[in-house]
Design a protein around this motif. Structure first.
Motif, PDB file in Angstrom:
ATOM      1  N   LEU A   1      16.406 -19.094  68.918  1.00 38.96           N
ATOM      2  CA  LEU A   1      18.035 -19.171  68.371  1.00 38.96           C
ATOM      3  C   LEU A   1      18.278 -20.344  67.428  1.00 38.96           C
ATOM      4  N   ALA A   2      19.108 -19.930  66.352  1.00 38.66           N
ATOM      5  CA  ALA A   2      19.365 -20.896  65.632  1.00 38.66           C
ATOM      6  C   ALA A   2      20.136 -22.045  66.368  1.00 38.66           C
ATOM      7  N   PRO A   3      20.264 -23.157  65.413  1.00 35.48           N
ATOM      8  CA  PRO A   3      20.779 -24.404  66.220  1.00 35.48           C
ATOM      9  C   PRO A   3      22.216 -24.348  66.555  1.00 35.48           C
ATOM     10  N   TYR A   4      22.942 -23.619  65.967  1.00 40.11           N
ATOM     11  CA  TYR A   4      24.304 -23.337  66.086  1.00 40.11           C
ATOM     12  C   TYR A   4      24.772 -22.231  67.125  1.00 40.11           C
ATOM     13  N   GLU A   5      23.730 -21.650  67.664  1.00 43.35           N
ATOM     14  CA  GLU A   5      24.046 -20.299  68.303  1.00 43.35           C
ATOM     15  C   GLU A   5      24.692 -20.542  69.778  1.00 43.35           C
ATOM     16  N   ARG A   6      24.116 -21.497  70.609  1.00 36.34           N
ATOM     17  CA  ARG A   6      24.540 -21.895  72.085  1.00 36.34           C
ATOM     18  C   ARG A   6      26.170 -22.386  71.667  1.00 36.34           C
ATOM     19  N   ALA A   7      26.037 -23.452  70.774  1.00 31.55           N
ATOM     20  CA  ALA A   7      27.353 -24.097  70.795  1.00 31.55           C
ATOM     21  C   ALA A   7      28.595 -23.138  70.366  1.00 31.55           C
TER      22      ALA A   7
ATOM     23  N   HIS B   1      24.791  -9.794  67.970  1.00 23.77           N
ATOM     24  CA  HIS B   1      23.913  -8.984  67.240  1.00 23.77           C
ATOM     25  C   HIS B   1      23.493  -9.398  65.806  1.00 23.77           C
ATOM     26  N   HIS B   2      22.778  -8.872  65.076  1.00 22.09           N
ATOM     27  CA  HIS B   2      22.543  -9.320  63.661  1.00 22.09           C
ATOM     28  C   HIS B   2      21.056  -9.373  63.644  1.00 22.09           C
ATOM     29  N   ALA B   3      20.240  -9.695  64.550  1.00 21.38           N
ATOM     30  CA  ALA B   3      18.604 -10.237  64.310  1.00 21.38           C
ATOM     31  C   ALA B   3      17.793  -8.839  64.427  1.00 21.38           C
ATOM     32  N   HIS B   4      18.337  -7.820  64.770  1.00 18.89           N
ATOM     33  CA  HIS B   4      17.585  -6.706  64.747  1.00 18.89           C
ATOM     34  C   HIS B   4      16.141  -6.589  65.701  1.00 18.89           C
ATOM     35  N   ILE B   5      16.643  -7.759  66.766  1.00 19.91           N
ATOM     36  CA  ILE B   5      15.446  -7.859  67.831  1.00 19.91           C
ATOM     37  C   ILE B   5      16.443  -8.331  69.063  1.00 19.91           C
ATOM     38  N   VAL B   6      15.939  -8.363  70.081  1.00 13.74           N
ATOM     39  CA  VAL B   6      16.760  -8.625  71.320  1.00 13.74           C
ATOM     40  C   VAL B   6      16.559 -10.230  71.434  1.00 13.74           C
ATOM     41  N   ARG B   7      17.551 -10.938  72.280  1.00 17.26           N
ATOM     42  CA  ARG B   7      17.604 -12.415  72.421  1.00 17.26           C
ATOM     43  C   ARG B   7      17.855 -12.563  73.873  1.00 17.26           C
TER      44      ARG B   7
ATOM     45  N   GLY C   1      21.747 -11.657  71.865  1.00 19.46           N
ATOM     46  CA  GLY C   1      21.457 -10.601  70.786  1.00 19.46           C
ATOM     47  C   GLY C   1      20.960  -9.456  71.507  1.00 19.46           C
ATOM     48  N   LEU C   2      21.851  -8.103  71.270  1.00 22.57           N
ATOM     49  CA  LEU C   2      21.576  -6.974  71.791  1.00 22.57           C
ATOM     50  C   LEU C   2      20.645  -6.257  70.917  1.00 22.57           C
ATOM     51  N   GLY C   3      20.273  -6.829  70.039  1.00 20.50           N
ATOM     52  CA  GLY C   3      18.946  -5.991  68.981  1.00 20.50           C
ATOM     53  C   GLY C   3      19.695  -4.776  68.561  1.00 20.50           C
ATOM     54  N   ASN C   4      18.938  -3.784  68.177  1.00 20.28           N
ATOM     55  CA  ASN C   4      19.280  -2.510  67.624  1.00 20.28           C
ATOM     56  C   ASN C   4      19.846  -1.546  68.611  1.00 20.28           C
ATOM     57  N   GLY C   5      21.196  -1.147  68.354  1.00 22.80           N
ATOM     58  CA  GLY C   5      21.485  -0.060  69.137  1.00 22.80           C
ATOM     59  C   GLY C   5      20.871   1.470  68.761  1.00 22.80           C
TER      60      GLY C   5
END
Length: 368
Positions: free
Chosen positions: A211-217, A233-239, A252-256
């Motif tokens: 995760l990028a530093p800002y994502e949880r905040a 979403h955006h990463a094109h891979i699930v989180r 991150g839901l990844g690619n639908g």
């Protein structure tokens, strides 16, 4: 009217550049159609016109006729605020909004003005009123709507060096402006809706787990402001998945469903051709050559849909529907060993991202 239980299904990025869109969506359509409300993220404009936006690697406009297939697969509601929705300019956004309306789809997060882009959408399901807000957190800033400029709704994230906000920038800090926007918009939506969903286009593309530093905040700020679920979403891979104040965050839901030739080195668009090669070096992966229409990180074959069950007593059950991505890029509902493998993968990347551990049961239920 007395509330009954309803189900909401959540999908990640949708890029349908190829012919025969119903075929590409058919593998996940049974789950979508089985839900009371199905939500996805429309990544690119659907249009045959418009001026190419400068400032990011521009995506081509997707075929206008494919919007009807998105509705036909079972989707009802689409978030639109992302880094590519303005890639064909104001015409592309106008055409996309018109096509959604014609197909009976509801969208939020993009518009011909900032006020339009920030306006939520609210849908009734039985006695429930479900609201959705959508924001782009990664730029480019030229894609953001203004008072008189078409574009998408956004939340400003500071870069480490003060450079312009863009998907490739080092985005690190949540701003007071972003928190204020969330508080204002969510508070207004709570007056209209029983259940508030916030979709965030965020994170690090093509990178497993991290995760990028800002994502949880940022995600916590949305929950603190009154959201009932955060959809990433955006990463094109699930989180990974976490719970804040007992409410789910899908980081991150990844690619639908992403099927496109725009990421192929063999094309005549110089910027897209160069990006198709450069991203492999930047992110340290080589796509499986069998995935010609979805040349993503090899771990992106482990995909998922999110599932929420809203109960009359206020309980919200959180679950995942494991998805397997088959060559050349078609998602299908995972079964047997693949379903189990996807569930274990989501548990593993949740821990790897530094999130509290979760457990996923055989029926997909997620618990902290």
């Amino acid at each position: 009217m007395e509330k009954g239980a309803i189900s909401i299904l959540l999908a990640g990025d949708l890029v349908l550049d190829e012919p025969d869109a119903p075929h590409w969506l058919a593998g996940i359509a049974p789950a979508l159609k089985g839900a009371d409300l199905a939500v996805g993220h429309l990544e690119v404009p659907h249009t045959a016109r418009g001026d190419e936006l400068k400032g990011d690697v521009p995506a081509p406009g997707a075929p206008p006729e494919n919007v009807a297939a998105i509705a036909g697969a079972g989707f009802h509601l689409l978030s639109l605020a992302g880094n590519h929705i303005a890639d064909c300019g104001a015409d592309g956004i106008a055409d996309t909004l018109a096509l959604l309306a014609k197909a009976g789809l509801n969208g939020t997060g993009a518009g011909l003005t900032l006020a339009e882009a920030r306006a939520p959408v609210v849908m009734d399901r039985g006695a429930w009123r479900i609201g959705l807000l959508s924001y782009n957190c990664v730029g480019p800033e030229l894609s953001w709507a203004g008072e008189t400029r078409a574009g998408c709704a956004y939340l400003r994230i500071e870069t480490a060096d003060g450079s312009p906000i863009a998907p490739a920038a080092d985005l690190v800090r949540l701003t007071d402006e972003a928190v204020s926007t969330l508080q204002t918009d969510i508070s207004a939506l709570r007056e209209q809706a029983d259940f508030v969903m916030v979709a965030l286009h965020k994170g690090l593309v093509h990178t497993p787990a991290r995760l990028a530093p800002y994502e949880r905040a940022l995600s916590h700020a949305a929950i603190d402001a009154g959201a009932d679920v955060v959809i990433g979403h955006h990463a094109h891979i699930v989180r990974g998945i976490e719970f804040h104040r007992g409410k789910p965050i899908f980081h991150g839901l990844g690619n639908g469903c992403v099927v496109t030739s725009a990421l192929s080195p063999a094309q005549d668009h110089p910027a897209r051709r160069e990006w198709a090669e450069r991203r492999k070096t930047l992110f340290g992966f080589e796509p499986d050559p069998a995935y010609t229409l979805a040349p993503f990180h090899p771990e992106a074959v482990n995909a998922m849909l999110g599932r929420l069950t809203l109960h009359p007593d206020g309980r919200v059950e959180t679950a995942v529907v494991p998805v397997d991505v088959l060559p050349p890029g078609r998602p299908v509902l995972a079964t047997g060993e693949r379903s189990e493998a996807v569930a274990r993968y989501i548990e593993k990347i949740t821990l790897a991202a530094g999130l509290p551990p979760i457990a996923i049961t055989q029926d997909g239920t997620v618990t902290a």
